[in-house]
Design a protein around this motif. Structure first.
Motif, PDB file in Angstrom:
ATOM      1  N   ARG A 136       0.826  -1.196   0.000  1.00 24.84           N
ATOM      2  CA  ARG A 136       0.000   0.000   0.000  1.00 24.84           C
ATOM      3  C   ARG A 136       0.863   1.250   0.000  1.00 24.84           C
ATOM      4  O   ARG A 136       1.861   1.330   0.717  1.00 24.84           O
ATOM      5  CB  ARG A 136      -0.895   0.021   1.233  1.00 24.84           C
ATOM      6  N   ILE A 137       0.427   2.231  -0.799  1.00 26.83           N
ATOM      7  CA  ILE A 137       0.980   3.579  -0.775  1.00 26.83           C
ATOM      8  C   ILE A 137      -0.221   4.486  -0.501  1.00 26.83           C
ATOM      9  O   ILE A 137      -1.147   4.541  -1.291  1.00 26.83           O
ATOM     10  CB  ILE A 137       1.626   3.951  -2.120  1.00 26.83           C
ATOM     11  N   ARG A 138      -0.193   5.134   0.670  1.00 29.64           N
ATOM     12  CA  ARG A 138      -1.313   5.991   1.060  1.00 29.64           C
ATOM     13  C   ARG A 138      -0.847   7.439   1.090  1.00 29.64           C
ATOM     14  O   ARG A 138       0.124   7.772   1.761  1.00 29.64           O
ATOM     15  CB  ARG A 138      -1.847   5.609   2.428  1.00 29.64           C
ATOM     16  N   LEU A 139      -1.551   8.275   0.342  1.00 24.46           N
ATOM     17  CA  LEU A 139      -1.273   9.710   0.315  1.00 24.46           C
ATOM     18  C   LEU A 139      -2.208  10.391   1.295  1.00 24.46           C
ATOM     19  O   LEU A 139      -3.426  10.142   1.293  1.00 24.46           O
ATOM     20  CB  LEU A 139      -1.488  10.260  -1.094  1.00 24.46           C
ATOM     21  N   GLY A 140      -1.656  11.235   2.160  1.00 22.16           N
ATOM     22  CA  GLY A 140      -2.473  11.959   3.132  1.00 22.16           C
ATOM     23  C   GLY A 140      -1.866  13.317   3.397  1.00 22.16           C
ATOM     24  O   GLY A 140      -0.858  13.684   2.795  1.00 22.16           O
ATOM     25  N   THR A 141      -2.462  14.053   4.310  1.00 25.55           N
ATOM     26  CA  THR A 141      -1.975  15.395   4.627  1.00 25.55           C
ATOM     27  C   THR A 141      -1.509  15.476   6.071  1.00 25.55           C
ATOM     28  O   THR A 141      -1.825  14.620   6.888  1.00 25.55           O
ATOM     29  CB  THR A 141      -3.062  16.463   4.417  1.00 25.55           C
ATOM     30  N   THR A 142      -0.795  16.557   6.347  1.00 27.93           N
ATOM     31  CA  THR A 142      -0.310  16.795   7.709  1.00 27.93           C
ATOM     32  C   THR A 142      -1.408  17.394   8.582  1.00 27.93           C
ATOM     33  O   THR A 142      -1.228  17.514   9.776  1.00 27.93           O
ATOM     34  CB  THR A 142       0.884  17.766   7.709  1.00 27.93           C
ATOM     35  N   GLY A 143      -2.502  17.771   8.011  1.00 31.66           N
ATOM     36  CA  GLY A 143      -3.581  18.295   8.823  1.00 31.66           C
ATOM     37  C   GLY A 143      -4.423  19.314   8.128  1.00 31.66           C
ATOM     38  O   GLY A 143      -4.370  19.631   7.021  1.00 31.66           O
TER      39      GLY A 143
END
Length: 143
Positions: A136-143
């Motif tokens: 898995r490669i999950r892209l997310g944000t710091t907030g």
């Protein structure tokens, strides 16, 4: 080997096999030596597409022209054995670190179809962020 999934803050979650990675993106080469704490220097030749190119194909949820927007995104990469690591998008973005991080499809000339793709961070001195059998490669944000 199961496919890896690109998920998270993307418009198009993408399942990919090692063969897909090989066919869909140009291969880059990374001739690296990393220093293993237990066995000393390890030299390998990896080949595969840039992580950046693969994630961009999933249409990340950032505004491509806004550097500050892009710089707040993180990539969480997880392997089949549960080992994982985090990279900032800025590390691999051409306007920031431009690190040539690969999703290897070959290791020392051997295809990785049965073992799964491997994350390769050629700029690292040690191999702790080299994740094998990526699931898995999950892209997310710091907030």
């Amino acid at each position: 080997m199961s496919e890896l999934m690109v998920v998270g803050a993307v418009a198009r979650p993408v399942p990919l096999s090692v063969a897909d990675l090989r066919k869909r993106w140009p291969a880059q080469r990374a001739d690296v030596t990393f220093h293993c704490a237990t066995s000393g220097p390890r030299h390998h030749l990896f080949q595969g597409p840039l992580l950046r190119d693969v994630v961009l194909a999933a249409e990340p949820g950032f505004h491509p022209a806004r550097r500050k927007d892009r710089s707040r995104f993180l990539l969480e990469i997880t392997g089949e054995d549960g080992h994982g690591t985090v990279l900032s998008w800025a590390e691999i973005d051409e306007d920031f670190g431009n690190a040539p991080v690969l999703l290897a499809t070959e290791l020392d000339g051997a295809e990785l179809d049965d073992l799964g793709s491997q994350l390769v961070v050629p700029t690292d001195r040690c191999g702790a962020r080299y994740i094998s059998g990526i699931t898995r490669i999950r892209l997310g944000t710091t907030g």
